[in-house]
Scaffold this motif. Structure first.
Motif, short mmCIF file in Angstrom:
data_model
loop_
_atom_site.label_atom_id
_atom_site.label_comp_id
_atom_site.label_asym_id
_atom_site.label_seq_id
_atom_site.Cartn_x
_atom_site.Cartn_y
_atom_site.Cartn_z
N LEU A 52 35.64 38.95 40.02
CA LEU A 52 36.25 39.23 38.71
C LEU A 52 35.20 39.16 37.61
CD1 LEU A 52 39.61 37.30 39.12
CD2 LEU A 52 39.26 39.77 39.19
N ARG A 53 34.24 38.25 37.75
CA ARG A 53 33.15 38.17 36.77
C ARG A 53 32.32 39.47 36.81
NH1 ARG A 53 29.59 33.26 37.97
NH2 ARG A 53 31.67 32.33 37.90
N LYS A 54 32.06 39.98 38.00
CA LYS A 54 31.32 41.23 38.14
C LYS A 54 32.11 42.38 37.52
CE LYS A 54 29.79 44.59 41.55
NZ LYS A 54 29.76 44.97 42.97
N LEU A 55 33.42 42.38 37.72
CA LEU A 55 34.27 43.43 37.16
C LEU A 55 34.16 43.46 35.63
CD1 LEU A 55 36.46 45.48 38.31
CD2 LEU A 55 38.14 43.82 37.49
N ARG A 56 34.19 42.28 35.02
CA ARG A 56 34.06 42.21 33.55
C ARG A 56 32.68 42.67 33.10
NH1 ARG A 56 37.35 37.51 34.36
NH2 ARG A 56 35.49 36.20 34.61
N MET A 57 31.65 42.35 33.88
CA MET A 57 30.30 42.76 33.51
C MET A 57 30.15 44.28 33.56
SD MET A 57 27.99 39.87 35.44
CE MET A 57 26.48 40.78 35.11
#
Length: 224
Positions: free
Chosen positions: A174-179
């Motif tokens: 999810l952190r990668k998705l936001r990035m």
């Protein structure tokens, strides 16, 4: 918000003497959202990239997916062709407009990649946004590059996953998705897929293909 709830909140704000628009209050809220405490993350998926890949493979196979590894994206068509032959499937496969699919060496096989239509085809291919080592799960984001209906409607779904896109846990995915998409933005659909579709709701009898593909074949591209 209903009129009753609006009146209740208005009464609370009046009693507190605030409007909700005060800069210090908004700053506190924004800081809380930006620095939210981290939850407990299982240790199972942690490790360096090779370790995460091996954990992902183990968990994916446990979930009844099949799996193959190739050295590069150029080797994907040959692996797809082998899967289609081994399963006596038609010499064509449906995919989206992902440019990585378009540049693969399909001409070197007798199999044809066609752009997605209505999902009535028997076999589809898509490139996963990421993989989660903790559970052997694939993450797919919606869009013309990899249409969501190709994850669900065909009987056989072939997922291409680059090893560098395997993360340890859902939080990092999810952190990668936001990035990638930017703060406050998301694709319309995010699907987590763990193995082929299955259900045992009726008489506790396991049925594959209950809500999606009966077979999930993952091709891991060793790009790290």
């Amino acid at each position: 918000m209903s009129d009753a709830r609006a009146e209740i909140f208005a009464s609370i704000r009046h009693a507190l003497g605030v409007t909700g628009k005060e800069a210090p209050r908004r700053s506190i809220i924004e800081d809380r959202l930006d620095h939210a405490p981290k939850g407990v993350v299982p240790a199972r998926g942690q490790g360096d990239p090779p370790t995460r890949k091996e954990i992902f493979k183990t968990q994916a196979l446990r979930a009844q997916a099949s799996l193959a590894e190739v050295a590069s994206l150029d080797a994907v068509p040959a692996e797809v062709a082998a899967y289609l032959r081994d399963n006596n499937l038609a010499a064509r496969i449906r995919g989206g407009a992902d440019p990585r699919l378009a540049t693969m060496t399909w001409a070197e096989t007798e199999f044809v990649l066609e752009l997605a239509k209505d999902g009535s085809d028997l076999t589809s291919i898509g490139i996963a946004f990421g993989g989660i080592a903790e559970t052997g799960t694939l993450a797919f984001v919606s869009g013309t590059d990899n249409p969501t209906h190709l994850n669900f409607l065909p009987d056989h779904h072939i997922a291409v996953l680059q090893a560098s896109d395997i993360v340890s846990d859902y939080e990092r995915l999810l952190r990668k998705l936001r990035m990638v998409y930017g703060k406050g933005l998301m694709p319309r659909v995010l699907n987590f897929v763990t193995g082929p579709s299955r259900s045992a709701d009726i008489a506790h009898t396991l049925l594959l293909g209950a809500h999606g593909p009966r077979r999930l074949h993952i091709i891991v591209v060793n790009d790290v």
